[in-house]
Scaffold this motif. Structure first.
Motif, short mmCIF file in Angstrom:
data_model
loop_
_atom_site.label_atom_id
_atom_site.label_comp_id
_atom_site.label_asym_id
_atom_site.label_seq_id
_atom_site.Cartn_x
_atom_site.Cartn_y
_atom_site.Cartn_z
N ARG A 1 -1.14 -1.74 13.35
CA ARG A 1 0.20 -2.34 13.29
C ARG A 1 0.16 -3.77 13.82
O ARG A 1 0.82 -4.66 13.27
CB ARG A 1 1.19 -1.50 14.11
CG ARG A 1 1.55 -0.17 13.49
CD ARG A 1 2.78 0.43 14.16
NE ARG A 1 3.03 1.79 13.67
CZ ARG A 1 2.67 2.89 14.33
NH1 ARG A 1 2.05 2.79 15.50
NH2 ARG A 1 2.93 4.07 13.83
N ASP A 2 -0.62 -3.99 14.87
CA ASP A 2 -0.75 -5.33 15.43
C ASP A 2 -1.36 -6.29 14.41
O ASP A 2 -0.98 -7.46 14.32
CB ASP A 2 -1.60 -5.27 16.69
CG ASP A 2 -1.73 -6.62 17.38
OD1 ASP A 2 -0.70 -7.27 17.64
OD2 ASP A 2 -2.87 -7.03 17.66
N ALA A 3 -2.30 -5.77 13.62
CA ALA A 3 -2.98 -6.60 12.62
C ALA A 3 -2.04 -7.03 11.50
O ALA A 3 -2.13 -8.17 11.01
CB ALA A 3 -4.18 -5.86 12.06
N ILE A 4 -1.13 -6.15 11.08
CA ILE A 4 -0.32 -6.44 9.90
C ILE A 4 1.11 -6.86 10.23
O ILE A 4 1.81 -7.39 9.36
CB ILE A 4 -0.27 -5.22 8.95
CG1 ILE A 4 0.47 -4.05 9.60
CG2 ILE A 4 -1.69 -4.80 8.56
CD1 ILE A 4 0.66 -2.85 8.66
N SER A 5 1.57 -6.65 11.46
CA SER A 5 2.99 -6.83 11.76
C SER A 5 3.44 -8.29 11.78
O SER A 5 4.63 -8.57 11.61
CB SER A 5 3.34 -6.18 13.10
OG SER A 5 2.60 -6.77 14.15
N SER A 6 2.53 -9.23 11.98
CA SER A 6 2.93 -10.64 12.04
C SER A 6 2.58 -11.40 10.77
O SER A 6 2.52 -12.62 10.76
CB SER A 6 2.27 -11.32 13.25
OG SER A 6 0.86 -11.24 13.14
N ASN A 7 2.37 -10.65 9.68
CA ASN A 7 2.00 -11.28 8.41
C ASN A 7 2.96 -10.85 7.30
O ASN A 7 3.47 -9.73 7.29
CB ASN A 7 0.58 -10.87 8.00
CG ASN A 7 -0.45 -11.32 9.02
OD1 ASN A 7 -0.80 -12.48 9.09
ND2 ASN A 7 -0.93 -10.39 9.82
N SER A 8 3.19 -11.74 6.37
CA SER A 8 3.95 -11.45 5.17
C SER A 8 3.08 -11.80 3.97
O SER A 8 2.37 -12.81 3.97
CB SER A 8 5.25 -12.26 5.13
OG SER A 8 5.95 -12.00 3.92
N ILE A 9 3.11 -10.92 2.94
CA ILE A 9 2.25 -11.13 1.78
C ILE A 9 3.12 -11.19 0.51
O ILE A 9 3.18 -10.22 -0.26
CB ILE A 9 1.20 -10.00 1.66
CG1 ILE A 9 0.52 -9.77 3.02
CG2 ILE A 9 0.15 -10.34 0.61
CD1 ILE A 9 -0.43 -8.60 3.02
N PRO A 10 3.79 -12.28 0.28
CA PRO A 10 4.66 -12.37 -0.90
C PRO A 10 3.92 -12.58 -2.21
O PRO A 10 4.45 -12.31 -3.28
CB PRO A 10 5.54 -13.60 -0.59
CG PRO A 10 4.68 -14.45 0.28
CD PRO A 10 3.86 -13.50 1.11
N ALA A 11 2.67 -13.04 -2.13
CA ALA A 11 1.94 -13.41 -3.35
C ALA A 11 1.82 -12.25 -4.33
O ALA A 11 1.95 -12.44 -5.55
CB ALA A 11 0.56 -13.95 -2.99
N PHE A 12 1.60 -11.05 -3.82
CA PHE A 12 1.40 -9.90 -4.71
C PHE A 12 2.71 -9.54 -5.42
O PHE A 12 2.72 -9.24 -6.62
CB PHE A 12 0.87 -8.70 -3.92
CG PHE A 12 -0.58 -8.80 -3.57
CD1 PHE A 12 -1.56 -8.45 -4.48
CD2 PHE A 12 -0.97 -9.23 -2.31
CE1 PHE A 12 -2.91 -8.54 -4.16
CE2 PHE A 12 -2.31 -9.33 -1.97
CZ PHE A 12 -3.29 -8.99 -2.90
N ARG A 13 3.81 -9.54 -4.69
CA ARG A 13 5.10 -9.15 -5.29
C ARG A 13 5.63 -10.22 -6.25
O ARG A 13 6.30 -9.92 -7.23
CB ARG A 13 6.13 -8.86 -4.20
CG ARG A 13 5.86 -7.57 -3.44
CD ARG A 13 7.02 -7.22 -2.53
NE ARG A 13 6.79 -5.99 -1.80
CZ ARG A 13 7.06 -4.77 -2.26
NH1 ARG A 13 7.55 -4.62 -3.48
NH2 ARG A 13 6.84 -3.70 -1.52
#
Length: 215
Positions: free
Chosen positions: A122-134
């Motif tokens: 959760r710590d690894a992914i919680s501060s990131n946003s990945i809009p490129a795929f959507r």
């Protein structure tokens, strides 16, 4: 593991040096001719200054043969393991890697290594946003093609208690191709033993996570 592999190589090299060195071994017909392992072990004519240390009988002994065979087999098996790691380890070439997320998780009370691993992810992914795929920002790549590879650093003594299905449930989307657990993390003292929080002792578990994202 690296030390074990090195010892296997050293044992093989030592055996080959003793059995095949043209400097140390020579036949009665030529002072510089090379004697093979087969010639030496089959009782051919030779003069070897190492014989006070390694007798002909010891070279014929089952223990010497077993040691040599074991050294060779160890070297081969470790090389095969390294090849498998290059293919199966995280990250590998099964994805086109875009970026890497890293995190750390703790379980200070209760001694639950799975909880620590889930918090690390959760710590690894919680501060990131990945809009490129959507948004379709990557030509020819859709949201459904997002892939993940996960590597966890967990203390070796705790790895058997890790619930990988629970760890995988942390990720809301992306196909998890593989999850690799390696020696890492930490067991340390929290400084206090709190029985009402489920503590069996004062151990604190720490897990590291690396999440590789691609398609």
């Amino acid at each position: 593991m690296i030390g074990f592999f090195r010892r296997g190589i050293e044992a093989s090299m030592t055996a080959c040096f003793v059995l095949n060195s043209p400097f140390l071994l020579h036949s009665s017909s030529s002072s510089s001719s090379h004697i093979s392992c087969h010639t030496l072990l089959s009782g051919g004519s030779f003069s070897n200054p190492l014989l006070p240390l390694i007798s002909r009988s010891s070279l014929h002994s089952p223990s010497f043969s077993r040691a040599l065979i074991t050294a060779i087999q160890t070297t081969k098996s470790m090389a095969a393991e390294q090849n498998r790691s290059a293919v199966d380890g995280v990250p590998n070439s099964s994805i086109t890697l875009l970026f890497v997320e890293m995190g750390v998780g703790y379980d200070q009370h209760g001694q639950d290594v799975t909880a620590a691993a889930m918090r690390a992810c959760r710590d690894a992914i919680s501060s990131n946003s990945i809009p490129a795929f959507r948004r379709g920002s990557i030509p020819g790549v859709t949201f459904d093609q997002m892939k993940l590879q996960i590597k966890l650093g967990v203390p070796r003594s705790l790895q058997q208690f890790l619930d990988l299905d629970k760890v995988k449930s942390v990720f809301p989307y992306g196909k998890i191709l593989n999850l690799e657990v390696v020696d890492g993390g930490l067991i340390c003292s929290s400084g206090v033993h709190v029985e009402e929080m489920g503590d069996k002792n004062d151990d604190c578990y720490i897990v590291n996570a690396a999440v590789y994202v691609g398609y």
